[in-house]
Write an enzyme that holds these catalytic residues in place. Sequence first.
Site, PDB file in Angstrom:
ATOM      1  N   ASP A   1      19.235 -28.974 -12.259  1.00 15.82           N
ATOM      2  CA  ASP A   1      18.362 -28.795 -11.092  1.00 15.82           C
ATOM      3  C   ASP A   1      18.911 -29.687  -9.984  1.00 15.82           C
ATOM      4  O   ASP A   1      18.822 -30.909 -10.068  1.00 15.82           O
ATOM      5  CB  ASP A   1      16.926 -29.190 -11.452  1.00 15.82           C
ATOM      6  CG  ASP A   1      15.986 -29.021 -10.268  1.00 15.82           C
ATOM      7  OD1 ASP A   1      16.453 -28.698  -9.149  1.00 15.82           O
ATOM      8  OD2 ASP A   1      14.768 -29.218 -10.465  1.00 15.82           O
TER       9      ASP A   1
ATOM     10  N   ASP B   1      24.137 -24.414 -11.824  1.00 12.78           N
ATOM     11  CA  ASP B   1      22.934 -23.703 -11.380  1.00 12.78           C
ATOM     12  C   ASP B   1      21.769 -24.185 -12.247  1.00 12.78           C
ATOM     13  O   ASP B   1      21.971 -24.768 -13.311  1.00 12.78           O
ATOM     14  CB  ASP B   1      23.103 -22.176 -11.531  1.00 12.78           C
ATOM     15  CG  ASP B   1      22.198 -21.364 -10.617  1.00 12.78           C
ATOM     16  OD1 ASP B   1      22.701 -20.770  -9.648  1.00 12.78           O
ATOM     17  OD2 ASP B   1      20.969 -21.337 -10.864  1.00 12.78           O
TER      18      ASP B   1
ATOM     19  N   LYS C   1      19.904 -25.943   6.959  1.00 16.18           N
ATOM     20  CA  LYS C   1      21.160 -25.223   7.196  1.00 16.18           C
ATOM     21  C   LYS C   1      21.847 -25.726   8.472  1.00 16.18           C
ATOM     22  O   LYS C   1      23.084 -25.802   8.534  1.00 16.18           O
ATOM     23  CB  LYS C   1      20.901 -23.714   7.261  1.00 16.18           C
ATOM     24  CG  LYS C   1      20.422 -23.130   5.934  1.00 16.18           C
ATOM     25  CD  LYS C   1      21.444 -23.352   4.825  1.00 16.18           C
ATOM     26  CE  LYS C   1      21.126 -22.583   3.565  1.00 16.18           C
ATOM     27  NZ  LYS C   1      22.149 -22.742   2.516  1.00 16.18           N
TER      28      LYS C   1
ATOM     29  N   THR D   1      19.716 -10.269  -2.010  1.00 18.45           N
ATOM     30  CA  THR D   1      19.699 -11.130  -3.203  1.00 18.45           C
ATOM     31  C   THR D   1      18.261 -11.552  -3.484  1.00 18.45           C
ATOM     32  O   THR D   1      17.361 -11.323  -2.664  1.00 18.45           O
ATOM     33  CB  THR D   1      20.534 -12.411  -2.987  1.00 18.45           C
ATOM     34  OG1 THR D   1      19.912 -13.160  -1.933  1.00 18.45           O
ATOM     35  CG2 THR D   1      21.980 -12.117  -2.607  1.00 18.45           C
TER      36      THR D   1
ATOM     37  N   TYR E   1      13.904 -24.612   5.741  1.00 16.68           N
ATOM     38  CA  TYR E   1      15.170 -23.959   5.371  1.00 16.68           C
ATOM     39  C   TYR E   1      16.161 -23.992   6.530  1.00 16.68           C
ATOM     40  O   TYR E   1      17.309 -24.407   6.373  1.00 16.68           O
ATOM     41  CB  TYR E   1      14.876 -22.517   4.961  1.00 16.68           C
ATOM     42  CG  TYR E   1      16.098 -21.692   4.620  1.00 16.68           C
ATOM     43  CD1 TYR E   1      16.718 -21.801   3.378  1.00 16.68           C
ATOM     44  CD2 TYR E   1      16.632 -20.784   5.543  1.00 16.68           C
ATOM     45  CE1 TYR E   1      17.836 -21.029   3.069  1.00 16.68           C
ATOM     46  CE2 TYR E   1      17.735 -20.009   5.237  1.00 16.68           C
ATOM     47  CZ  TYR E   1      18.339 -20.143   3.998  1.00 16.68           C
ATOM     48  OH  TYR E   1      19.444 -19.378   3.694  1.00 16.68           O
TER      49      TYR E   1
HETATM   50  N1  LIG Z   1      20.441 -13.834   0.860  1.00 16.29           N
HETATM   51  C1  LIG Z   1      20.440 -14.023   2.174  1.00 16.29           C
HETATM   52  O1  LIG Z   1      19.903 -13.212   2.931  1.00 16.29           O
HETATM   53  C2  LIG Z   1      21.107 -15.236   2.746  1.00 16.29           C
HETATM   54  C3  LIG Z   1      21.269 -15.319   4.123  1.00 16.29           C
HETATM   55  C4  LIG Z   1      21.898 -16.422   4.674  1.00 16.29           C
HETATM   56  C5  LIG Z   1      22.368 -17.425   3.853  1.00 16.29           C
HETATM   57  N2  LIG Z   1      22.197 -17.332   2.517  1.00 16.29           N
HETATM   58  C6  LIG Z   1      22.695 -18.422   1.695  1.00 16.29           C
HETATM   59  O2  LIG Z   1      23.518 -17.920   0.672  1.00 16.29           O
HETATM   60  C7  LIG Z   1      23.509 -18.841  -0.423  1.00 16.29           C
HETATM   61  C8  LIG Z   1      23.332 -18.089  -1.731  1.00 16.29           C
HETATM   62  O3  LIG Z   1      22.070 -17.482  -1.756  1.00 16.29           O
HETATM   63  P1  LIG Z   1      21.845 -16.049  -2.409  1.00 16.29           P
HETATM   64  O4  LIG Z   1      21.409 -15.155  -1.322  1.00 16.29           O
HETATM   65  O5  LIG Z   1      23.005 -15.683  -3.254  1.00 16.29           O
HETATM   66  O6  LIG Z   1      20.559 -16.332  -3.283  1.00 16.29           O
HETATM   67  P2  LIG Z   1      20.318 -16.288  -4.845  1.00 16.29           P
HETATM   68  O7  LIG Z   1      18.868 -16.594  -5.023  1.00 16.29           O
HETATM   69  O8  LIG Z   1      20.834 -15.018  -5.439  1.00 16.29           O
HETATM   70  O9  LIG Z   1      21.208 -17.483  -5.378  1.00 16.29           O
HETATM   71  C9  LIG Z   1      20.851 -18.816  -5.198  1.00 16.29           C
HETATM   72  C10 LIG Z   1      21.214 -19.550  -6.476  1.00 16.29           C
HETATM   73  O10 LIG Z   1      20.887 -20.924  -6.303  1.00 16.29           O
HETATM   74  C11 LIG Z   1      20.296 -21.362  -7.503  1.00 16.29           C
HETATM   75  N3  LIG Z   1      19.410 -22.484  -7.284  1.00 16.29           N
HETATM   76  C12 LIG Z   1      18.233 -22.478  -6.602  1.00 16.29           C
HETATM   77  N4  LIG Z   1      17.656 -23.675  -6.701  1.00 16.29           N
HETATM   78  C13 LIG Z   1      18.459 -24.445  -7.455  1.00 16.29           C
HETATM   79  C14 LIG Z   1      18.374 -25.783  -7.921  1.00 16.29           C
HETATM   80  N5  LIG Z   1      17.324 -26.542  -7.635  1.00 16.29           N
HETATM   81  N6  LIG Z   1      19.367 -26.263  -8.673  1.00 16.29           N
HETATM   82  C15 LIG Z   1      20.431 -25.488  -8.994  1.00 16.29           C
HETATM   83  N7  LIG Z   1      20.551 -24.214  -8.594  1.00 16.29           N
HETATM   84  C16 LIG Z   1      19.581 -23.698  -7.833  1.00 16.29           C
HETATM   85  C17 LIG Z   1      19.507 -20.153  -8.003  1.00 16.29           C
HETATM   86  O11 LIG Z   1      19.173 -20.255  -9.372  1.00 16.29           O
HETATM   87  C18 LIG Z   1      20.439 -19.020  -7.681  1.00 16.29           C
HETATM   88  O12 LIG Z   1      21.302 -18.720  -8.749  1.00 16.29           O
HETATM   89  C19 LIG Z   1      22.415 -19.859  -0.107  1.00 16.29           C
HETATM   90  O13 LIG Z   1      22.992 -21.024   0.398  1.00 16.29           O
HETATM   91  C20 LIG Z   1      21.602 -19.166   0.957  1.00 16.29           C
HETATM   92  O14 LIG Z   1      20.931 -20.087   1.791  1.00 16.29           O
HETATM   93  C21 LIG Z   1      21.584 -16.268   1.935  1.00 16.29           C
END
Ligand SMILES: NC(=O)c1ccc[n+]([C@@H]2O[C@H](COP(=O)([O-])OP(=O)(O)OC[C@H]3O[C@@H](n4cnc5c(N)ncnc54)[C@H](O)[C@@H]3O)[C@@H](O)[C@H]2O)c1
Length: 253
Positions: free
Chosen positions: A66, A40, A161, A192, A157
Amino acid sequence: MPTISDMSGKVALVTGAAAGLGQATALCLARAGADICLVDINLAGLQATAREIESLGRRALIQAADLAETSQCATLVKNAITELGRLDALCNVAAVFIPSHTTEMSDADWERTLAVNYTAPFKLIRAAIPELIRNQGAVVNVTSCAAHMGQAYLAAYSSTKAALTHLTKSLAMEYMHQPIRFNAVAPGGMMTALAAGLRNLENPDPSLLSRIAPLRGLNEIDDIAEMVAFLASDAARGYHGAVINIDNGITVG
Ligand SMILES: NC(=O)c1ccc[n+]([C@@H]2O[C@H](COP(=O)([O-])OP(=O)(O)OC[C@H]3O[C@@H](n4cnc5c(N)ncnc54)[C@H](O)[C@@H]3O)[C@@H](O)[C@H]2O)c1
């Protein structure tokens, strides 16, 4: 919910492991017995996840990176194998979510979205394939309901996906005769930090946002994490090229 099989002696690499779904997935896999390589950009979050994994008696390797710097991806995989001894599962969970009016989206935000959400998973997978085949392992990509429906203000985005969905299926086809599985989970909204990004959008048209409002409420993070972990485990031996929607009906119509 299907039951994850015993992951004792196995190793998983989970991106996005500092928070949200990635953290929950890492903990699920650790509870099943796996050691975890945590990737992360958020070092403090990784350290918190690592402490929880170690309290379960499992090993955690922290790699703060990153993922937009996609040239590092092969090294992240190599370090996981070297430090933890093997790799059995790769869970691509990290993503960036930058809602924007399309005419106002910067080149930098467009390119960062593509790099983190699409190019990094591809490069991590490419580097991991030989080791995963050796161990009869699995890749699980986290996509989104946004992969299956047009979503206003999310052109970058949702396209990443959709692309990740198709990457999953194309790889499943290419490796049909090899001992490696590729699957995806497409969540709906979860509470989140990522989802809160929509609040930063200026002057959205509420009638367009209402089209993506979850009529049955948000999804529980742990429900999604359990499916990701299950697909990463041998218990999911019959799943290959699947895209599992867990979205509380958001993509129904
Ligand atoms: N939260 C929602 O509503 C939702 C809906 C559909 C899909 N998703 C998907 O679920 C997955 C997890 O998301 P989440 O909701 O837990 O969000 P989150 O923001 O809690 O977690 C995302 C994580 O990715 C890390 N991250 C972001 N950019 C980064 C980078 N450049 N390098 C390394 N790490 C990086 C962040 O630091 C974070 O810890 C994602 O793929 C997201 O697209 C989320």
